[in-house]
Write an enzyme that holds these catalytic residues in place. Structure first.
Site, PDB file in Angstrom:
ATOM      1  N   SER A 115       1.219  -9.924  -0.208  1.00 36.26           N
ATOM      2  CA  SER A 115       0.855  -8.504  -0.234  1.00 36.26           C
ATOM      3  C   SER A 115       1.242  -7.726   1.015  1.00 36.26           C
ATOM      4  CB  SER A 115      -0.641  -8.372  -0.503  1.00 36.26           C
ATOM      5  OG  SER A 115      -1.375  -9.155   0.419  1.00 36.26           O
ATOM      6  N   LYS A 126       0.811  -1.222   0.000  1.00 38.98           N
ATOM      7  CA  LYS A 126       0.000   0.000   0.000  1.00 38.98           C
ATOM      8  C   LYS A 126       0.842   1.269   0.000  1.00 38.98           C
ATOM      9  CE  LYS A 126      -4.589  -1.373   1.021  1.00 38.98           C
ATOM     10  NZ  LYS A 126      -4.529  -2.723   1.594  1.00 38.98           N
TER      11      LYS A 126
END
Ligand SMILES: *Cc1c(COP(=O)(O)O)cnc(C)c1O
Length: 331
Positions: free
Chosen positions: A316, A62
């Site tokens: 992720s 992110k």
């Protein structure tokens, strides 16, 4: 679920947007390692490469989107500051990105947010505002700051700058493994998959792109089935251990991108996620959070529909408390 209908919506993002994002954020993110895993390859029947975004700045991919989104703000907007209602990885990433560009960031968190999450956010220079316990309460508070104090809201996934930033991950994969056959990524609101699929398909249309959702919350698959962005009802949703994948509906832009660029969507069960997480810890020696393990879970469950291929699984993120791993039975 395989893609059937051709895309009707033309997504407004281009490969060039991702390439420009990559230049914009270089030096502020890591080009993360792509690790080959012999163990996971043997167990899954494909050649498994792990894209280690658990080792990214702030502990998840992110940071890519948040840096790009903040870099794209006008000088006026930068002077106003940014706000988000996300308590998880997007909050940390936005605080980090804002500090890199000398911008104020407010992260609205639930009153029951863990101390670890608050401290991480504060360590990146973010200001924390505690508000209620629901996503609605946080969003309302964020909207209030936008209306009354001029803050700019940075959405975690339904934002072109965020999505272009997430897509930079694919450019690194193409550079490091030019003959990649398939890339597998988790789906929450779909910003990651949207950016990854756009950048991958426009770089090399031969690469298959697969999205993975928890079976207890397959919002993108549901929306594909109905042909439009649709929220999951209580009958089709419960909170997954993968706490980064709890959105009830995909973003509009991620949905459009997925229709254009994603080949297949698959689901994994809660126990498959926990088992994959444990294997990654024990055998690959990497700390990942539950959301970060779903791509490997799909490969191990034989969900990819291929064998002997070079498959990149996106890990992720790695932000997880050890106590959580214990409750999952992973430790
Ligand atoms: C946010 C997040 C996801 C999901 O990303 P979306 O863009 O919401 O689909 C997956 N894994 C981790 C670790 C995340 O933080």
């Amino acid at each position: 679920m395989k893609q059937k209908a051709p895309s009707l919506l033309l997504p407004s993002l281009l490969l060039r947007d991702v390439q420009e994002a990559s230049v914009r954020i270089s030096g502020k993110i890591h080009h993360t390692p792509l690790l080959y895993s012999t163990t996971l390859s043997k167990l899954s029947g494909n050649d498994i490469y792990l894209k280690c975004e658990n080792l990214q700045k702030t502990g998840s991919f992110k940071a890519r989107g948040a840096l790009n989104a903040v870099a794209l703000l006008t000088p006026n907007e930068r002077a106003q500051g940014v706000v988000t209602g996300s308590s998880g990885n997007h909050g940390q990433a936005l605080a980090y990105a804002a500090r890199e560009f000398g911008v104020r960031a407010v992260v609205v968190m639930p009153e029951d947010a863990s101390l670890a999450k608050r401290q991480a956010c504060e360590a990146y220079g973010g200001t924390i505002l505690l508000c209620g316990t629901t996503a609605e309460a946080r969003l309302a508070k964020a909207a209030e700051l936008v209306a009354n104090e001029g803050y700019v809201l940075v959405h975690p996934f339904d934002d072109p700058g965020i999505i272009a930033g997430q897509g930079t991950l694919s450019l690194e994969v193409v550079a490091d493994l030019p003959d990649v056959d398939c890339i597998v990524a988790p789906v929450g609101g779909g910003g990651l998959l949207g950016g990854v699929s756009l950048a991958m398909k426009e770089s090399n249309p031969r690469v298959r792109v697969i999205g993975v959702e928890p079976s207890v919350g397959a919002r993108l698959r549901h929306s594909w089935q109905l042909g439009t962005v649709t929220e999951l009802g209580d009958d089709a949703w419960s909170p997954s251990v993968a706490d980064g994948l709890r959105a009830r509906r995909p973003g509009k832009l991620p949905y459009a991108l997925s229709r254009a660029y994603v080949d297949d969507l698959v689901t994994v069960t809660e126990s498959e996620i926990a088992a994959a997480l444990r294997l990654i810890l024990e055998r690959v020696k990497l700390v990942v959070e539950p959301s970060g393990a779903v791509s490997v879970a799909a490969a191990l469950a034989g969900q990819l529909g291929c064998s002997g291929k070079k498959v990149v699984c996106v890990l992720s993120g790695g932000n997880v408390e050890l106590a959580k791993l214990v409750t999952l039975g992973a430790l």
